[in-house]
Design a protein around this motif. Structure first.
Motif: not given
Length: 313
Positions: A9-22
């Protein structure tokens, strides 16, 4: 490539999601909290993870509550190989935990078994800890009690606050998960049960925890201020009105005054007595009904009548 459902949910989670996509993982869906009203105008605002998922062109699911919901069945029907969570904000029901063949793993912002719960970053700062870190763990029905897969440690700087630690730990969590995922997928990862005798908790911050207790010493109050910065922010009372304390620093002044008493007023800050004969300088604050401001601006305007001997409660 294995299929994943990501939950955060928060900004903390965004780099993790982006990494999985990349990294090219097959992200079947991104599950996050519903949009919420934000600010004084109560503008309906999507969580940071939803904004990133939309930018990446990924499908988004936003259950108000997972258990017993249509969205839960929708997620189960996706039949992902793995579920990855990072600060999602809800407990996963057992039927969802049992769905992926590779299990459900969580990126948790503490060195488990320390600080299980929803506010590990806030609490470690409030407690004055000198180190923290990130744990990749298998999820279990019991809150943050699953087996540990990997951990990375971080030394806490004395100037760190919750906002800074969120940023630092989100990057550490991203990198640690990237490093750990291959072993999870091929089954060569560690699986270390947590030592239940060493468990501590970091429950969501209560309103009572936000109120400054001036009987505490200057270090304890400074840790409270930085542990609650930039949200939800520590507060005190002056003449019956709430005053938020956004930032402060320990003072070298000593005193014999009642804790909470203003003992000095300078150009850029004012000094308040704390317990143990110590004191703290208030640098950044927000009076009731006003915007956040520096102590200098406060003393020039709203706080121009503040005098030595005035008392915060």
């Amino acid at each position: 490539m294995i299929s994943i459902v990501f939950m955060g949910t928060p900004a903390f989670s965004v780099p993790v999601l982006r990494m999985l996509h990349e990294e090219g993982y097959d992200i079947k869906a991104v599950v996050t909290q519903p949009d919420r009203p934000v600010g004084r105008k109560r503008v309906l605002t999507p969580p940071p993870v939803k904004e990133e998922a939309v930018r990446l062109g990924l499908p988004v699911i936003q259950p108000e509550k997972l258990r017993g919901s249509e969205e839960l069945q929708e997620i189960i029907a996706l039949n992902p190989d793995l579920i990855v969570t990072a600060a999602f904000g809800q407990i996963l029901p057992k039927e969802l935990l049992d769905t992926p063949k590779l299990g459900c793993v969580n990126v948790h912002a503490s060195l488990l078994p320390a600080y299980r719960g929803g506010a590990p970053i806030h609490q470690c700062l409030i407690d004055g800890q000198e180190k923290t870190g990130v744990t990749i763990m298998y999820m279990a029905v019991k809150l943050d009690a699953g087996d540990i897969i990997s951990q990375a440690e971080l030394t806490i700087d004395e100037q760190d606050h919750t906002g800074l630690l969120f940023d630092k730990l989100s990057i550490i969590g991203r990198d640690l998960l990237k490093e750990t995922l291959p072993s999870i997928i091929d089954g060569t990862n560690n699986r270390i049960p947590q030592d239940e005798e060493k468990v501590t908790f970091a429950h969501n911050i209560s309103r009572e925890q936000e109120l400054v207790d001036w009987q505490q010493n200057s270090t304890e109050i400074y840790n409270q201020v930085r542990g609650l910065h930039p949200w939800p922010v520590a507060y005190t009372k002056l003449h019956g009105d709430n005053v938020k304390i956004w930032w402060a620093q320990k003072s070298d002044k000593n005193h014999n005054e009642i804790p909470g008493t203003v003992i000095a007023v300078d150009k850029e800050y004012f000094t308040v007595a704390t317990g143990n004969g110590e004191a703290i300088n208030i640098l950044d604050l927000q009076p009731a009904g006003k915007k956040r401001m520096t102590a200098m601006d406060y003393l020039r305007g709203t706080g121009s009548k503040l005098q030595i001997g005035d008392r915060f409660e």
